[in-house]
Design a protein around this motif. Structure first.
Motif, mmCIF file in Angstrom:
data_model
loop_
_atom_site.group_PDB
_atom_site.id
_atom_site.type_symbol
_atom_site.label_atom_id
_atom_site.label_comp_id
_atom_site.label_asym_id
_atom_site.label_seq_id
_atom_site.Cartn_x
_atom_site.Cartn_y
_atom_site.Cartn_z
ATOM 1 N N GLY A 34 0.824 -1.064 0.054
ATOM 2 C CA GLY A 34 0.149 -0.072 0.027
ATOM 3 C C GLY A 34 0.921 1.149 0.102
ATOM 4 N N HIS A 35 1.979 1.126 0.857
ATOM 5 C CA HIS A 35 2.865 2.222 0.910
ATOM 6 C C HIS A 35 3.557 2.528 -0.730
ATOM 7 C CE1 HIS A 35 6.131 4.918 1.945
ATOM 8 N NE2 HIS A 35 7.083 4.134 1.360
ATOM 9 N N ASN A 36 3.953 1.699 -1.538
ATOM 10 C CA ASN A 36 4.368 1.782 -2.549
ATOM 11 C C ASN A 36 3.455 2.209 -3.497
ATOM 12 O OD1 ASN A 36 7.020 0.681 -2.093
ATOM 13 N ND2 ASN A 36 6.479 -1.262 -2.641
ATOM 14 N N GLY A 37 1.907 1.855 -3.460
ATOM 15 C CA GLY A 37 0.883 2.315 -4.436
ATOM 16 C C GLY A 37 0.609 3.790 -4.080
ATOM 17 N N LEU A 38 0.855 3.914 -2.861
ATOM 18 C CA LEU A 38 0.694 5.541 -2.394
ATOM 19 C C LEU A 38 1.531 6.386 -2.840
ATOM 20 C CD1 LEU A 38 -1.130 7.561 -0.709
ATOM 21 C CD2 LEU A 38 0.516 6.996 1.211
ATOM 22 N N GLN A 39 2.787 5.922 -2.848
ATOM 23 C CA GLN A 39 3.912 6.635 -3.377
ATOM 24 C C GLN A 39 3.631 7.019 -4.952
ATOM 25 O OE1 GLN A 39 7.822 4.903 -2.229
ATOM 26 N NE2 GLN A 39 7.994 6.806 -0.712
ATOM 27 N N LEU A 104 -3.983 0.552 -5.369
ATOM 28 C CA LEU A 104 -4.001 -0.680 -5.010
ATOM 29 C C LEU A 104 -3.689 -1.653 -6.224
ATOM 30 C CD1 LEU A 104 -7.468 -1.344 -3.212
ATOM 31 C CD2 LEU A 104 -5.106 -0.771 -2.075
ATOM 32 N N ALA A 105 -3.826 -1.156 -7.271
ATOM 33 C CA ALA A 105 -3.306 -1.835 -8.676
ATOM 34 C C ALA A 105 -2.584 -0.552 -9.574
ATOM 35 C CB ALA A 105 -4.362 -2.457 -9.276
ATOM 36 N N ILE A 106 -1.325 -0.636 -9.646
ATOM 37 C CA ILE A 106 -0.812 0.213 -10.640
ATOM 38 C C ILE A 106 -0.836 -0.100 -11.942
ATOM 39 C CG2 ILE A 106 1.574 1.313 -10.973
ATOM 40 C CD1 ILE A 106 2.418 0.926 -8.180
ATOM 41 N N PHE A 140 9.150 -7.393 -14.039
ATOM 42 C CA PHE A 140 8.637 -8.124 -13.044
ATOM 43 C C PHE A 140 7.357 -7.353 -12.312
ATOM 44 C CE2 PHE A 140 13.047 -9.158 -13.164
ATOM 45 C CZ PHE A 140 12.799 -10.529 -13.026
ATOM 46 N N GLY A 141 7.073 -6.110 -12.752
ATOM 47 C CA GLY A 141 5.696 -5.753 -12.279
ATOM 48 C C GLY A 141 6.074 -4.703 -10.997
ATOM 49 N N ASN A 142 5.156 -3.940 -10.522
ATOM 50 C CA ASN A 142 5.113 -3.062 -9.253
ATOM 51 C C ASN A 142 4.815 -3.994 -8.109
ATOM 52 O OD1 ASN A 142 5.829 -0.299 -10.304
ATOM 53 N ND2 ASN A 142 4.195 -1.153 -11.595
ATOM 54 N N PHE A 143 5.493 -3.682 -7.047
ATOM 55 C CA PHE A 143 4.883 -4.310 -5.687
ATOM 56 C C PHE A 143 3.785 -3.517 -5.009
ATOM 57 C CE2 PHE A 143 5.211 -5.855 -1.377
ATOM 58 C CZ PHE A 143 5.553 -7.173 -1.422
ATOM 59 N N ASP A 144 2.496 -3.904 -5.358
ATOM 60 C CA ASP A 144 1.349 -3.228 -4.788
ATOM 61 C C ASP A 144 0.492 -4.363 -4.476
ATOM 62 O OD1 ASP A 144 0.574 -4.922 -7.324
ATOM 63 O OD2 ASP A 144 0.200 -2.571 -8.386
ATOM 64 N N ILE A 145 -0.536 -4.158 -3.887
ATOM 65 C CA ILE A 145 -1.509 -5.065 -3.403
ATOM 66 C C ILE A 145 -2.009 -5.897 -4.321
ATOM 67 C CG2 ILE A 145 -4.009 -5.221 -2.494
ATOM 68 C CD1 ILE A 145 -2.201 -4.159 -0.407
ATOM 69 N N ALA A 146 -2.242 -5.654 -5.661
ATOM 70 C CA ALA A 146 -2.636 -6.689 -6.569
ATOM 71 C C ALA A 146 -1.360 -7.673 -6.782
ATOM 72 C CB ALA A 146 -2.800 -5.800 -7.758
ATOM 73 N N PHE A 147 -0.302 -7.298 -6.784
ATOM 74 C CA PHE A 147 0.877 -8.174 -6.730
ATOM 75 C C PHE A 147 0.921 -9.246 -5.729
ATOM 76 C CE2 PHE A 147 5.096 -9.635 -5.657
ATOM 77 C CZ PHE A 147 5.541 -10.055 -7.017
ATOM 78 N N VAL A 148 0.565 -8.614 -4.303
ATOM 79 C CA VAL A 148 0.559 -9.519 -3.010
ATOM 80 C C VAL A 148 -0.669 -10.468 -3.249
ATOM 81 C CG1 VAL A 148 0.095 -9.375 -0.591
ATOM 82 C CG2 VAL A 148 1.638 -7.691 -1.843
ATOM 83 N N LEU A 149 -1.773 -10.000 -3.842
ATOM 84 C CA LEU A 149 -2.884 -10.898 -3.806
ATOM 85 C C LEU A 149 -2.732 -12.030 -4.883
ATOM 86 C CD1 LEU A 149 -5.762 -8.164 -3.218
ATOM 87 C CD2 LEU A 149 -4.997 -9.761 -1.462
ATOM 88 N N ALA A 150 -2.237 -11.535 -6.068
ATOM 89 C CA ALA A 150 -2.124 -12.347 -7.181
ATOM 90 C C ALA A 150 -0.953 -13.320 -7.047
ATOM 91 C CB ALA A 150 -2.074 -11.557 -8.518
ATOM 92 N N LEU A 208 -8.271 -3.906 4.826
ATOM 93 C CA LEU A 208 -8.708 -2.763 5.684
ATOM 94 C C LEU A 208 -7.986 -1.790 6.216
ATOM 95 C CD1 LEU A 208 -11.469 -1.432 6.458
ATOM 96 C CD2 LEU A 208 -11.370 -2.768 8.423
ATOM 97 N N LEU A 209 -7.015 -2.093 6.914
ATOM 98 C CA LEU A 209 -5.802 -1.302 7.596
ATOM 99 C C LEU A 209 -5.097 -0.755 6.390
ATOM 100 C CD1 LEU A 209 -4.435 -3.650 10.165
ATOM 101 C CD2 LEU A 209 -5.964 -1.849 10.698
ATOM 102 N N THR A 210 -4.853 -1.279 5.416
ATOM 103 C CA THR A 210 -4.015 -0.639 3.860
ATOM 104 C C THR A 210 -4.967 0.512 3.522
ATOM 105 O OG1 THR A 210 -2.887 -2.648 3.696
ATOM 106 C CG2 THR A 210 -2.703 -1.181 2.036
ATOM 107 N N ILE A 211 -6.284 0.011 3.346
ATOM 108 C CA ILE A 211 -7.082 0.860 2.714
ATOM 109 C C ILE A 211 -7.162 2.189 3.530
ATOM 110 C CG2 ILE A 211 -9.575 1.206 2.026
ATOM 111 C CD1 ILE A 211 -9.497 -1.520 1.156
ATOM 112 N N LEU A 212 -7.291 2.230 4.603
ATOM 113 C CA LEU A 212 -7.379 3.241 5.640
ATOM 114 C C LEU A 212 -6.439 4.181 5.665
ATOM 115 C CD1 LEU A 212 -9.433 1.445 8.678
ATOM 116 C CD2 LEU A 212 -10.411 3.066 6.973
ATOM 117 N N TRP A 213 -5.204 3.309 5.607
ATOM 118 C CA TRP A 213 -3.923 3.947 5.695
ATOM 119 C C TRP A 213 -3.728 4.853 4.313
ATOM 120 C CZ3 TRP A 213 1.582 2.060 4.268
ATOM 121 C CH2 TRP A 213 2.502 2.768 4.681
ATOM 122 N N VAL A 214 -3.820 4.326 3.287
ATOM 123 C CA VAL A 214 -3.543 4.949 1.921
ATOM 124 C C VAL A 214 -4.644 6.036 1.524
ATOM 125 C CG1 VAL A 214 -1.956 3.361 1.153
ATOM 126 C CG2 VAL A 214 -4.532 3.209 0.619
ATOM 127 N N GLY A 215 -5.851 5.823 2.359
ATOM 128 C CA GLY A 215 -7.012 7.003 1.964
ATOM 129 C C GLY A 215 -7.621 6.569 0.823
#
Length: 469
Positions: A34-39, A104-106, A140-150, A208-215
């Motif tokens: 989530g931090h990477n996606g937010l940046q 969440l998905a770059i 290799f793609g970006n390390f975002d939430i979609a990468f973690v889930l997939a 949920l924690l990630t979503i709340l953190w990145v807004g």
């Protein structure tokens, strides 16, 4: 029996230190992704804001000159009101604002640009929208939430489900269980369902924690992404359930599931994309550039003839009196339009091949769950290749509108007034939500997981009948 099974599984999971440890790791990975996606989102937003500020400054400069002329003054920079200056130098900024879901998905947003300067100096048919980026990162793609889930969540599922049946079989407890009035396939399915909901609870907390953190505001797109994630997790649980039924040892189950992960997640998407490039190869871009240069050279050498031919086709632009202040630009506009007409078949060939490649990928995406998940996730986030293709088409269409707006001023030797500036075309990108594709992919994942479960139950039922016989 179900209550006892639930209590037993909860005790097993709570005493499994690997499960507790990987739960913490999953939470940390989600927050880091989530931090990477937010940046990435903030960087895109900052670039976009800077570009908009620069464009607004140009517009204000032109407007101040128009106000001065409107007040009867004769400013030294009155040339800013020239139609060619506004059409080419000032131009219009076409933007594709990133949505909050892109945190969440770059997706493809690091490959394609989000902003394009519309100028009549450019050939709209040959505009390039690619950005330069780190090729290793693009590979290799970006390390975002979609990468973690997939990619990572399926490995966690495999780690905690590969031996649910084989472990009982190897210890001899399965025979003891089968001697009781209970169907082992139903018992095993209950264990999988309990672990499925356990993973969902942990994953939901992490998301949920990630979503709340990145807004990210809670909306329909976010709800659809969560449902898609639950369906994707169900697919891997269903596959693991079937392998547990078929397998005879924990080692074979682990190897089988990891092999399937490699095939479904790594190999199949690569094969599908490579097959699309092989079956529908792109025409030579070098040949296209050479054709553009030759066409430009040919038209520039006979610019007067081109202009005469153009005016015959557009008699409404012919003027009969006064000095022609924009003779060069009249020929330029005429040759530019004719060049695009001559290059249209070649450009269309490129577009057709790209469309065929995309159609090929769409047709075969059902072979790989990760393609189904990522395709739907990036469309919901507005970062898929389809979203950027829509943006490109809107930019090219608006570029033609922008140029056509200034052509009467050029051919009639008129400068723009303050009232004319208020009537300039404005670009507006309207994203098309990918809910249809998302729910189709979600339905396919649920259907496959259901089929795996049903097949597993039937196979285990037949095995018990054979053992009884």
């Amino acid at each position: 029996m179900i209550t006892q099974n639930i209590q037993h599984e909860i005790r097993l999971l709570s005493r499994n230190y690997w499960f507790v440890s990987l739960t913490a790791v999953l939470l940390l990975l989600s927050l880091y992704a989530g931090h990477n996606g937010l940046q990435h989102f903030e960087s895109r937003q900052a670039d976009l804001n800077q570009a908009l500020a620069d464009q607004e400054e140009k517009i204000q400069n032109v407007t101040s000159v128009a106000v001065a002329v409107n007040n009867g003054e004769e400013p030294s920079n009155a040339y800013r009101l020239s139609p060619m200056n506004i059409a080419m130098s000032t131009g219009e900024l076409a933007t594709m604002p990133p949505s909050s879901m892109s945190k969440l998905a770059i997706g493809q947003s690091d490959l394609f640009t989000h902003q394009v300067k519309i100028s009549s100096r450019d050939d709209q048919a040959t505009l390039s929208f690619n950005e330069l980026n780190n090729p290793v990162q693009l590979l290799f793609g970006n390390f975002d939430i979609a990468f973690v889930l997939a990619y990572l969540v399926p490995l966690i599922i495999i780690a905690f489900t590969y031996n649910l049946r084989s472990q009982e079989l190897e210890s001899g407890r399965l025979k003891l269980l089968a001697s009781n009035p209970i169907k082992t396939n139903i018992w095993l399915l209950q264990r999988f369902v309990i672990r499925y909901f356990s993973i969902l609870i942990i994953l939901s907390i992490a998301l949920l924690l990630t979503i709340l953190w990145v807004g990210i505001p809670f909306n329909f797109a976010l709800l659809t992404l969560l449902l898609l994630t639950f369906a994707y997790v169900a697919f891997w649980f269903g596959l693991s359930f079937l392998v547990n039924i078929i397998g005879t040892s924990s080692g074979k189950n682990a190897v089988s599931l990891l092999s399937l992960w490699i095939v479904l997640v790594l190999i199949l998407p690569t094969v599908i994309n490579q097959a699309a490039n092989t079956i529908y190869p792109m025409p030579s871009r070098v040949a296209l550039l050479n054709e553009i240069r030759e066409t430009k050279k040919s038209l520039s050498e006979k610019q007067d003839q081109v202009l005469d031919e153009y005016l015959r086709n557009h008699p409404e632009l012919i003027r009969d009196e006064g000095q022609n202040a924009y003779g060069y630009w009249q020929g330029y506009f005429a040759s530019q339009e004719l060049m695009e007409e001559e290059l249209a078949p070649l450009i269309q060939k490129f577009d057709n091949q790209l469309a065929k490649q995309q159609s090929w990928v769409d047709s075969w995406r059902f072979l790989s769950p990760v393609v189904l998940f990522q395709d739907a996730a990036t469309q919901l986030a507005g970062t898929s290749s389809k979203n950027h293709k829509d943006f490109q088409n809107d930019v090219k269409d608006f570029g033609l509108t922008w140029r056509a707006h200034f052509m009467p001023y050029v051919f009639k030797n008129n400068t723009l007034k303050l009232s004319d500036l208020e009537e300039l075309p404005a670009f507006s990108y309207q994203p098309k939500p990918g809910y249809t594709a998302a729910y189709i992919n979600l339905g396919v994942l649920l259907l496959l997981s259901g089929l795996f479960a049903i097949r597993g139950l039937k196979l285990d039922g037949k095995r018990q009948l054979l053992q009884v016989g």
